[in-house]
Design a protein around this motif. Structure first.
Motif, short mmCIF file in Angstrom:
data_model
loop_
_atom_site.label_atom_id
_atom_site.label_comp_id
_atom_site.label_asym_id
_atom_site.label_seq_id
_atom_site.Cartn_x
_atom_site.Cartn_y
_atom_site.Cartn_z
N LEU A 33 0.83 -1.21 0.00
CA LEU A 33 0.00 0.00 0.00
C LEU A 33 0.86 1.26 0.00
CD1 LEU A 33 -2.85 -1.00 2.48
CD2 LEU A 33 -2.96 -0.85 -0.02
N HIS A 34 1.93 1.22 0.77
CA HIS A 34 2.85 2.38 0.79
C HIS A 34 3.44 2.61 -0.59
CE1 HIS A 34 5.84 5.21 2.27
NE2 HIS A 34 6.75 4.52 1.59
N ALA A 35 3.83 1.53 -1.28
CA ALA A 35 4.42 1.65 -2.62
C ALA A 35 3.41 2.21 -3.61
CB ALA A 35 4.92 0.29 -3.09
N ILE A 36 2.18 1.72 -3.55
CA ILE A 36 1.14 2.21 -4.46
C ILE A 36 0.89 3.70 -4.24
CG2 ILE A 36 -1.30 2.05 -5.08
CD1 ILE A 36 -1.11 -0.94 -4.31
N SER A 95 3.34 6.77 -5.46
CA SER A 95 3.39 7.18 -6.87
C SER A 95 4.79 7.07 -7.47
CB SER A 95 2.87 8.62 -7.04
OG SER A 95 1.52 8.72 -6.66
N ARG A 96 5.65 6.30 -6.82
CA ARG A 96 7.02 6.09 -7.30
C ARG A 96 7.12 4.74 -8.01
NH1 ARG A 96 10.60 6.17 -2.14
NH2 ARG A 96 12.23 5.72 -3.71
N PRO A 97 7.97 4.64 -9.03
CA PRO A 97 8.21 3.33 -9.63
C PRO A 97 8.77 2.36 -8.59
CG PRO A 97 9.10 5.07 -11.01
CD PRO A 97 8.74 5.70 -9.71
N PHE A 98 8.21 1.16 -8.53
CA PHE A 98 8.70 0.18 -7.59
C PHE A 98 8.72 -1.20 -8.23
CE2 PHE A 98 4.12 0.02 -7.01
CZ PHE A 98 3.83 -1.31 -6.75
N ALA A 99 9.41 -2.10 -7.57
CA ALA A 99 9.49 -3.47 -8.07
C ALA A 99 9.15 -4.43 -6.94
CB ALA A 99 10.89 -3.77 -8.60
N ILE A 100 8.59 -5.58 -7.31
CA ILE A 100 8.35 -6.67 -6.35
C ILE A 100 9.28 -7.80 -6.75
CG2 ILE A 100 6.70 -8.31 -5.41
CD1 ILE A 100 4.48 -6.34 -6.13
N ILE A 146 8.91 -9.70 -10.34
CA ILE A 146 7.68 -10.16 -10.98
C ILE A 146 6.81 -8.98 -11.40
CG2 ILE A 146 7.66 -12.35 -9.73
CD1 ILE A 146 5.25 -10.98 -8.10
N PHE A 147 7.16 -7.80 -10.89
CA PHE A 147 6.45 -6.58 -11.29
C PHE A 147 7.40 -5.40 -11.18
CE2 PHE A 147 4.30 -2.63 -10.16
CZ PHE A 147 3.42 -2.49 -11.23
N GLN A 148 7.32 -4.49 -12.16
CA GLN A 148 8.00 -3.21 -12.08
C GLN A 148 7.09 -2.15 -12.66
OE1 GLN A 148 11.91 -2.95 -13.84
NE2 GLN A 148 12.64 -4.81 -12.83
N GLY A 149 7.03 -1.01 -12.00
CA GLY A 149 6.23 0.07 -12.55
C GLY A 149 5.60 0.93 -11.47
N THR A 150 4.63 1.70 -11.90
CA THR A 150 3.90 2.60 -11.01
C THR A 150 2.42 2.27 -11.10
OG1 THR A 150 5.51 4.34 -11.46
CG2 THR A 150 3.45 5.03 -10.45
N LEU A 151 1.74 2.25 -9.97
CA LEU A 151 0.30 2.05 -9.94
C LEU A 151 -0.36 3.33 -9.46
CD1 LEU A 151 0.04 -1.51 -8.34
CD2 LEU A 151 -0.09 -0.91 -10.76
N ALA A 152 -1.47 3.66 -10.08
CA ALA A 152 -2.20 4.87 -9.65
C ALA A 152 -2.69 4.68 -8.22
CB ALA A 152 -3.39 5.12 -10.59
#
Length: 217
Positions: free
Chosen positions: A22-25, A28-33, A51-57
């Motif tokens: 939730l903090h990553a979402i 608004s910063r690009p993050f990876a899991i 398994i994921f990279q990017g930004t989520l609204a």
């Protein structure tokens, strides 16, 4: 026992902290899991497998929001479930995206029907290229590396009907170079002794170059 770990997305579940996600979402910063569920932010470490990279609204999701709010969070190719304070992610459906996240870091590519054609590391590729002169395939070489080195084989492997697609990542390329060189040298020495087509007097120029590379001439 030293060997590469097979991380088969068909069976693996990546577990992420709900609070950290939730903090990553909401950042608004690009993050990876990563494969172990760790969340990290740009700039990503060179050895981060994701398994994921990017930004989520940002969404109005909190720790107490109903679990249905997490469905479809990363798109239709991911299966996301809530389990208390954890988020469980199955990512095999997102394999084509995951290849894109990790391809540039892979030591070898086994994602196509053509099989493994080379190593991305220059020193490993020099060994591989010379070894093929004696009929040793990249498949044989990577299978040996998977049994003798630490690393990760990130893949989707399905038993019925059998399908496989994977990327190989070696943790220590210096060690991998050393063990692959010695393994290929031993194999080629045996081939030269036992196969008349590879007797010293019958070697082609390229085969002679390869034998010299391995210190056999």
């Amino acid at each position: 026992m030293i060997m590469m770990k097979k991380f088969n997305l068909q069976h693996e579940v990546v577990v992420v902290s709900k609070q950290e996600l939730l903090h990553a979402i909401n950042s608004s910063r690009p993050f990876a899991i990563s494969l172990d569920g760790t969340i990290c932010y740009e700039p990503f470490e060179p050895n981060t497998l994701s398994i994921f990279q990017g930004t989520l609204a940002p969404k109005p999701i909190t720790l107490t929001t109903s679990s249905s709010a997490f469905e479809g969070l990363f798109g239709s190719h991911y299966l996301v479930l809530e389990d208390g304070n954890r988020i469980l992610i199955r990512a095999s459906g997102a394999w084509s995206q995951i290849i894109g996240y990790n391809f540039s870091k892979a030591d070898y590519d086994d994602t196509t029907a053509d099989g493994i054609a080379d190593f991305s590391d220059k020193a490993l590729e020099e060994i591989g290229w010379h070894a093929t002169e004696f009929g040793i395939s990249y498949r044989e070489m990577t299978e040996y590396l998977e049994s003798a080195c630490e690393g990760v084989l990130l893949c989707v492997e399905i038993d019925t009907p059998y399908q496989f697609s994977g990327l190989g990542f070696l943790h220590d390329r210096t060690h991998a170079k050393e063990v692959l060189f010695q393994w290929c040298k031993a194999r080629i020495a045996l081939i030269m002794q036992s196969d008349c087509d590879f007797a010293i007097e019958r070697l082609t120029d390229d085969e002679e170059d390869a034998a010299r590379f391995f210190g056999l001439l």
